[in-house]
Structures are given as structure tokens and as C-alpha cells.
Design an enzyme around this catalytic site. Sequence first.
Site, PDB file in Angstrom:
ATOM      1  N   GLU A   1       1.520   5.653   0.586  1.00 20.24           N
ATOM      2  CA  GLU A   1       1.911   4.702   1.223  1.00 20.24           C
ATOM      3  C   GLU A   1       2.930   4.309  -0.016  1.00 20.24           C
ATOM      4  O   GLU A   1       3.445   3.753  -0.989  1.00 20.24           O
ATOM      5  CB  GLU A   1       0.742   2.697   1.028  1.00 20.24           C
ATOM      6  CG  GLU A   1      -0.013   3.023   1.750  1.00 20.24           C
ATOM      7  CD  GLU A   1      -0.675   1.765   1.718  1.00 20.24           C
ATOM      8  OE1 GLU A   1      -0.195   0.595   1.016  1.00 20.24           O
ATOM      9  OE2 GLU A   1      -1.096   1.357   2.979  1.00 20.24           O
TER      10      GLU A   1
ATOM     11  N   GLU B   1      -5.928   4.811   6.339  1.00 24.10           N
ATOM     12  CA  GLU B   1      -6.864   2.927   5.912  1.00 24.10           C
ATOM     13  C   GLU B   1      -6.856   2.196   6.765  1.00 24.10           C
ATOM     14  O   GLU B   1      -5.850   2.377   7.867  1.00 24.10           O
ATOM     15  CB  GLU B   1      -6.115   3.197   5.074  1.00 24.10           C
ATOM     16  CG  GLU B   1      -6.417   3.252   3.113  1.00 24.10           C
ATOM     17  CD  GLU B   1      -6.086   2.787   2.564  1.00 24.10           C
ATOM     18  OE1 GLU B   1      -5.749   1.860   1.871  1.00 24.10           O
ATOM     19  OE2 GLU B   1      -5.017   3.901   0.982  1.00 24.10           O
TER      20      GLU B   1
HETATM   21  C1  NOJ Z   1      -3.160  -0.289   0.649  1.00 25.15           C
HETATM   22  C2  NOJ Z   1      -3.912   0.752  -0.482  1.00 25.15           C
HETATM   23  O1  NOJ Z   1      -3.408   2.091  -0.276  1.00 25.15           O
HETATM   24  C3  NOJ Z   1      -4.977   0.506  -1.413  1.00 25.15           C
HETATM   25  O2  NOJ Z   1      -4.223   1.218  -2.833  1.00 25.15           O
HETATM   26  C4  NOJ Z   1      -5.420  -0.690  -2.052  1.00 25.15           C
HETATM   27  O3  NOJ Z   1      -6.312  -1.438  -2.183  1.00 25.15           O
HETATM   28  C5  NOJ Z   1      -5.108  -1.252   0.453  1.00 25.15           C
HETATM   29  N1  NOJ Z   1      -4.412  -1.227   0.789  1.00 25.15           N
HETATM   30  C6  NOJ Z   1      -5.543  -3.199   0.005  1.00 25.15           C
HETATM   31  O4  NOJ Z   1      -4.746  -3.134   0.107  1.00 25.15           O
END
Ligand code: NOJ
Length: 459
Positions: free
Chosen positions: A165, A360
Site C-alpha cells: 500500500e 488483503e
Molecule cells: C491495510 C494495511 O495494509 C494493513 O496494515 C491494515 O491493518 C489493514 N489494511 C486494515 O486497515
Amino acid sequence: MERCFPDDFLWGAATSAYQIEGSPVRHGGGPSVWDTFCTLPGRTWRGQDGYHACEHYELMDEDVKLMKEIGLRSYRFSISWPRVLPEGRGMVNHQGLDFYSRLVDRLLEAGIEPLVTLFHWDYPHELFLSGGWMNPDSPLWFRDYTATAVQALGDRVKKWITLNEPQCFVNGHGNGYHAPGLTLDAVSMVRLIHHVLLSHGRAVQAVRDAGDAETEVGFAPVGITAIPQDGTTEAREAAWRYMETIHDFEPEKLAWNNSLWMDPVLTGSYPKQYFDHYGRYLPDSFEDDLGVISEPTDFLGLNIYHGQQVDLQGNAVGEDATSRIGEPITACNWPVTPEALYWGPKYFFQRYNKPIYITENGISCRDFPDSNGVINDVQRITYTEDYLAQLARGIREGIPVKGYYHWSLMDNFEWSEGYRERFGLIYVDFKTRRRIIKESGRWYRSVISQRGAQITGKL
Ligand code: NOJ
């Protein structure tokens, strides 16, 4: 019932180092910008930090057993750069590297394939003091760290992700919501973004150099997804336009889009819209750099949690979080939009033509154990079942999705939100560090053992 998920589909779950391990400073590593950011007043919920987190560094064996109990085929975790290199470069903390080596061994013994992220936001504080991603040498620092990691683990780890991200950690330099908490100007942001992209490219080269013919590498941006208003071509085109557009050029929001990240990496050029706006601030070397930035990758990782409804003009509908009350939302107010796992992969595959991993996807819920210690997180089951059904719909249409990683394996430190948001398939009691597999974890186990057959029934 028709089967959609291929037999070798990687049913997984994901975590990241700072969110679960406990701080590297406790075991011979150096601080990351998240260690230091959390000391700033008011930056995280109740001033919480990842100093202890889930104590995964101590409890790793137990955690791998739980993964096995859930039946995971694959586990996505990240390496803490300052745990391995306390100052970000130079001296290696062998104890830190050994930890990851043991983790990989335990996973393979349990029949779980590792997918390793090299950078999930915990930038070495020492390098930050030398300018961090602003420093033109930062891509070389990242390359050298990558080489160290791949040399140590590449005999057993065959799947690598460079950056997680970039939209989020780069925004931490534009709006300060995440570490390192800076609010830079646009010119600096343009430089920094270029260095981050170049770091990805240099890391891909390092993975190729130290890896072998089986080694795969990619990156995992947020897949910002739009959902068409209806089934017409016009509506789909409007959604496509929304996904490719850069909506905001202010430094605080500049990083929050798809094309600025995916175009350079996957097509070798900056989006025209961006170039017209800010091209004059790019370093002189940018054209040569784009050759490195677009080093061929093997897959595209996508983190997708929700989609944005878009009207026929390509405008977002109902963006204000308060307007969602009474509608399907998660505990952290994110909309529940299963179709995002259909439209996102469809768009990104059409545009970039790469195999996809959903790196994710998941939901934060207000989970708590009942008097028997059971965590009946029915909303997480509902959410995941519906999202997976939409993913299956895309796979059935031929979109090459190779795996799905639920966020998260276990409840953890949710960055600026502290321990308020629980995303895990495993409940963690943050006082005792006791773990309990939630009902969703048991449900996921049955999905995995039936290779998703029951999901297809939802279609
Ligand atoms: C994005 C991130 O990569 C992760 O670290 C985070 O905890 C989750 N989404 C949930 O927000």
C-alpha cells in the site's frame, strides 16, 4: 455445484511485522518510524503503540500451529527492515534474520506457503534521519536490504512483495495521519513518490538476482475500486474512468489513487494527467528510472476492502461516512460492498493483464468472547462469504486470481487506530496475549477444506 476456485488456489491470511511482532528494539533491532511516531501525543488512539502488539516474536510457534489448525495454504507476513538491519543498512542483526528463517521453516513444515512482504510501513528510523524516502539514495538502501532478505530466505521463500500500500505510507508524508507524520509540499511529494517507485524497481532486480527460476515478485497497492451504478456499458465505463483518474493533486491526497502507482510499475510511464500536472518536478533521470521501475513483475497484489459507488458521470455517490449509518458498514465505518471483489480484479486485469492475488480483504468487528470463550463473529463470516462469492464470479469469467489473503490472521495493532479495530480470524486478548480462533476462523477452515465449493453456491 460448479467449482470456481482452482485446486492450487492459495487460501491465505495476512499480517505485518509491526502490527503483530512487538517492537524490534526489544530484540536487537532498531526503531522504525512507527516506534517513534507512536510517541507523539495524540497520533494514535489512546496513545497506543506496537511495543508489545501480539508478542508474535515470542509466540510464533503457537501462531503457526493456529494457522495449521485453520488449514491455511499460504501465509502473508512482512519482514521488519529495522529488525534485520537496525540502522537500515550496514550491520545485520542475525537474531532478527534467524527469527524469519525459523518462521519460514515452521510454515513449510506445516505445509503453508510463505508470501513475504519486504516493506509494510515500518521504515528504519535511522534512515528517516538521513531523509528517508526523500533521499535519492533510498532506492539503493531498499535494494540492499532486499538482497539481504532474499539471500537469507530465498532458498525457501518463492513469493515476494516489494511494497505494501504505497498510497498509505506515502500519504503519511502528505497528510501526517500515518508515520512519519509529515505534511510535505507537492514538489517534495513528487520526488518522494518517484523514489518509492524506483525502490520497488530496484527491489525487483534484487529479488531476481538472488532468487531462482521459481521466484515470483510483485507489489501490493490498494486497489481503489469503483462499482458501476447498473449493468450498462455506460455505467461500467464511468466506473473505469473513476478508477484510472487522479482525483486530487493536493499533497495530502496526491498518493490516493491507482494509476500513479500501477502505470509506472506495469506500463513504464507516469499517467499523462500526473505528468502534465507535476512532470516538471521529476528528477532529470526520470526516463531512465522508469525502465527500472517497470522491471517485469509476475503478479499484481491488490488490497481491496470496499468499493465506491459511481454514477454515470463518473462521480462518487454518498462519500460522507456519516451518511452510511443504517447502511451496511463495518466497525470502522467502511462500507460493506462485496461487488468490489468482482469489479476491482476485473478492471485491474483488463488494464494491466497480470495474474492477481487478493493480498488483503477483511472486516473490523466489535468481537468479544462469550462466557464459554466462543467468539461468534457472524458479521465477518457474512462479509467474507459474500466477498468471496463475488471473487468467484470473476474467476468464473476468466480473471486469473491465484489466491486470497484474509486480513488479518489475528487481531492486531491497527496503526493510528491502535487496538480498537479487530480484524482477525483469531481473537487476541491484549492483556494476556491469549489467542482464540473465532467462529470465522472455523468457518474459513471449512471453506478451505472444501476448496471454496460452498461459496460458489452463493452465486
Ligand atoms: C491495510 C494495511 O495494509 C494493513 O496494515 C491494515 O491493518 C489493514 N489494511 C486494515 O486497515
